[in-house]
Write a protein that holds these residues in place. Sequence first.
Motif, PDB file in Angstrom:
ATOM      1  N   PHE A  10      36.370  14.225  30.260  1.00  0.00           N
ATOM      2  CA  PHE A  10      34.914  14.363  31.021  1.00  0.00           C
ATOM      3  C   PHE A  10      34.903  13.552  31.996  1.00  0.00           C
ATOM      4  CE2 PHE A  10      30.658  13.957  31.689  1.00  0.00           C
ATOM      5  CZ  PHE A  10      29.950  15.360  31.484  1.00  0.00           C
ATOM      6  N   VAL A  11      35.229  12.319  31.934  1.00  0.00           N
ATOM      7  CA  VAL A  11      35.241  11.468  33.159  1.00  0.00           C
ATOM      8  C   VAL A  11      36.069  11.863  34.177  1.00  0.00           C
ATOM      9  CG1 VAL A  11      35.613   9.163  33.886  1.00  0.00           C
ATOM     10  CG2 VAL A  11      34.359   9.567  31.572  1.00  0.00           C
ATOM     11  N   ASP A  12      37.448  12.269  33.883  1.00  0.00           N
ATOM     12  CA  ASP A  12      38.289  12.723  34.930  1.00  0.00           C
ATOM     13  C   ASP A  12      37.847  13.978  35.434  1.00  0.00           C
ATOM     14  OD1 ASP A  12      40.202  10.977  34.192  1.00  0.00           O
ATOM     15  OD2 ASP A  12      41.307  12.168  33.086  1.00  0.00           O
ATOM     16  N   PHE A  13      37.132  15.049  34.988  1.00  0.00           N
ATOM     17  CA  PHE A  13      36.485  16.071  35.575  1.00  0.00           C
ATOM     18  C   PHE A  13      35.344  15.563  36.375  1.00  0.00           C
ATOM     19  CE2 PHE A  13      32.663  18.768  34.969  1.00  0.00           C
ATOM     20  CZ  PHE A  13      32.922  19.801  35.665  1.00  0.00           C
ATOM     21  N   ALA A  14      34.584  14.568  35.919  1.00  0.00           N
ATOM     22  CA  ALA A  14      33.519  14.260  36.595  1.00  0.00           C
ATOM     23  C   ALA A  14      33.697  13.417  37.880  1.00  0.00           C
ATOM     24  CB  ALA A  14      32.730  13.471  35.573  1.00  0.00           C
ATOM     25  N   MET A  15      35.031  12.733  37.873  1.00  0.00           N
ATOM     26  CA  MET A  15      35.446  11.964  39.020  1.00  0.00           C
ATOM     27  C   MET A  15      35.930  12.691  39.960  1.00  0.00           C
ATOM     28  SD  MET A  15      34.759   8.786  38.452  1.00  0.00           S
ATOM     29  CE  MET A  15      35.696   7.599  39.316  1.00  0.00           C
ATOM     30  N   ASP A  16      36.410  14.087  39.917  1.00  0.00           N
ATOM     31  CA  ASP A  16      37.131  14.893  40.651  1.00  0.00           C
ATOM     32  C   ASP A  16      36.459  15.177  41.752  1.00  0.00           C
ATOM     33  OD1 ASP A  16      38.568  16.794  42.081  1.00  0.00           O
ATOM     34  OD2 ASP A  16      39.236  17.920  39.951  1.00  0.00           O
ATOM     35  N   PRO A  17      36.795  14.970  43.072  1.00  0.00           N
ATOM     36  CA  PRO A  17      36.103  15.323  44.263  1.00  0.00           C
ATOM     37  C   PRO A  17      35.741  16.632  44.444  1.00  0.00           C
ATOM     38  CG  PRO A  17      37.866  13.743  44.658  1.00  0.00           C
ATOM     39  CD  PRO A  17      37.999  14.120  43.331  1.00  0.00           C
ATOM     40  N   ALA A  18      36.466  17.535  43.811  1.00  0.00           N
ATOM     41  CA  ALA A  18      35.785  19.008  43.482  1.00  0.00           C
ATOM     42  C   ALA A  18      34.917  19.489  42.666  1.00  0.00           C
ATOM     43  CB  ALA A  18      37.133  19.832  43.191  1.00  0.00           C
ATOM     44  N   THR A  19      34.595  18.358  41.795  1.00  0.00           N
ATOM     45  CA  THR A  19      33.419  18.662  40.899  1.00  0.00           C
ATOM     46  C   THR A  19      32.011  18.477  41.718  1.00  0.00           C
ATOM     47  OG1 THR A  19      34.881  17.843  39.215  1.00  0.00           O
ATOM     48  CG2 THR A  19      32.227  18.246  38.837  1.00  0.00           C
ATOM     49  N   PRO A  20      31.127  19.305  41.864  1.00  0.00           N
ATOM     50  CA  PRO A  20      29.977  19.219  42.931  1.00  0.00           C
ATOM     51  C   PRO A  20      28.929  18.333  42.131  1.00  0.00           C
ATOM     52  CG  PRO A  20      30.219  21.395  42.180  1.00  0.00           C
ATOM     53  CD  PRO A  20      31.354  20.729  41.517  1.00  0.00           C
ATOM     54  N   TRP A  21      28.665  18.532  41.180  1.00  0.00           N
ATOM     55  CA  TRP A  21      27.110  17.979  40.534  1.00  0.00           C
ATOM     56  C   TRP A  21      26.129  18.461  41.339  1.00  0.00           C
ATOM     57  CZ3 TRP A  21      27.613  16.821  35.768  1.00  0.00           C
ATOM     58  CH2 TRP A  21      28.983  16.077  35.452  1.00  0.00           C
ATOM     59  N   ASN A  22      25.653  19.853  41.454  1.00  0.00           N
ATOM     60  CA  ASN A  22      24.791  20.238  42.241  1.00  0.00           C
ATOM     61  C   ASN A  22      23.609  19.818  41.795  1.00  0.00           C
ATOM     62  OD1 ASN A  22      26.728  21.735  43.636  1.00  0.00           O
ATOM     63  ND2 ASN A  22      26.317  23.885  42.208  1.00  0.00           N
ATOM     64  N   ALA A  23      22.953  19.738  40.390  1.00  0.00           N
ATOM     65  CA  ALA A  23      21.722  19.209  40.221  1.00  0.00           C
ATOM     66  C   ALA A  23      21.927  17.817  39.935  1.00  0.00           C
ATOM     67  CB  ALA A  23      21.553  19.992  39.050  1.00  0.00           C
TER      68      ALA A  23
END
Length: 539
Positions: free
Chosen positions: A404-417
Amino acid sequence: MNKKCVVIGLLGVHLDQPRKSRDRWGTWRPSVAICQQDDLIVDRFELIAERRYSKLADQVVQDIETVSPETSVRVHPIALKDPWDLEEVYAGLHQFSRDYAFDTDAEDYLVHITTGTHVAQICLFLLTESRHLPGRLIQTSPPPARGRSKQQEAASVQGTFQIIDLDLSRYDELAKRFGQEQDEARSILKHGIETKDPSFNALIDRIERVTLATKAPILMSGPTGAGKTQLAKLVYELKHSRRQVSGPFVEVNCATIRGEQAMSALFGHTKGAFTGASSARAGLLKSADGGMLFLDEIGELGLDEQAMMLRAIEEKEFTPVGSDQSIHSDFQLIAGTNRDLIAEVCAGRFREDLLARINLWSFRLPGLHERRADIDPNLDYELQQFTRDSGQKVTISKEARKAFVDFAMDPATPWNANFRDLNAAVTRMGTLAEGGRITIELVTEEIARLRSSWQVADAHREDTSILTSCLDETQVSKLDRFDRVQLADVIRVCRESRSLSHAGRTLFAESRKAKAKPNDADRLRKYLQRFGLSWNELL
């Protein structure tokens, strides 16, 4: 070589004045007594005296020379119109510190803070702390009178003294305690989360300083979900803990109130002010009296409400709907926005004078994608919050956490909200966790869900961007969802086509086959006219 001891002190207009002229030696007089100490040899006394008390100054000089022949006294006249005026007194003493030829290699300076007005004592402390007076503080006290005869008291009038070195290690505990209070304040504003992002920590430090130093309005900007509402509540909590506010925290989302409803909700109304006003209403501004008002999405307020809000901020007064009597309310304002208010001012949708008033302290909260170093501690915080809210202890396996942290830290993960996305993800995984354990399978499923939702949101944002480039926001808001998607695609095709006919052939590629004489350009022209658009407006 032993350094000479030099005392710098103010003439005590009352304390250095003997009660009776013949009782000069039976009265405790600080400037004289400091030179009578058995274990303090004063080589020189720099006596600062107001010019109008020169006679008393001369008397003190004679008395010091009598009790301590080894002490030389120099009088420094100072002119003060008002010895209780902080600015005047500080200026006079500051000028003394600039003019005096200090020799710290050969002389040890003691600044006497027992005499003079309280204002003068404060100024001497500040000048010593700032090293304008490069010495230590010395405070003298009269001898205890209880249980002593008049003869004993007269025989021993030198009293006691205490030297206070502002750099002494025994004051480290005070500094440590002050530092702990600062750490507690930062912890409150960060909700106890051990954030790692340097720029965010610096931002919190600045907000903490401003929060405790002023009641001026604060403007928090940043994307939706960045935590503006949460931080506003924490600012209130910090001020309340320091007893700087006693009233409640009142939150208003300006996007949910419009027109007359907004006026009534914010400023209240009288009974019968409008249809349906069966009773009077105090309004949210009055409810925030003595406390804090948080206006979230302040950019959504109408111009009329903005004008009344400006008066309420500046004059702490406003007029309820239907009333001709002003109401007083003293509150601190925190405003939140995800809009560019300067652009809104240029577009005529936000008052420039209101922006100037609320923009004294402006802080931009970064989105989660700008604080990836803080995702790990915020994951722990969200797990703790889920446990508290649900009553169910939830943990995450080491493998699942890494994924989960690897996914969250990926620059491609936008976290729009932003943090709302993170909170929702933890809530879903925690709810589905069998036995209270989040597994790699649950994390994989959640990652897929997040990516899918962001793709849909990106498509919606792209359609909205295309539509608002041709229509105003009001027109776009009135479109059905079906029309929004269809019209956005039509505009997109038109902009990619070399002519109206070419765009028509692309859009009606199948239906035109059933027509003997298809007129694609005319069909497209009529479709665009339904929305008040023309071919030339799309280019």
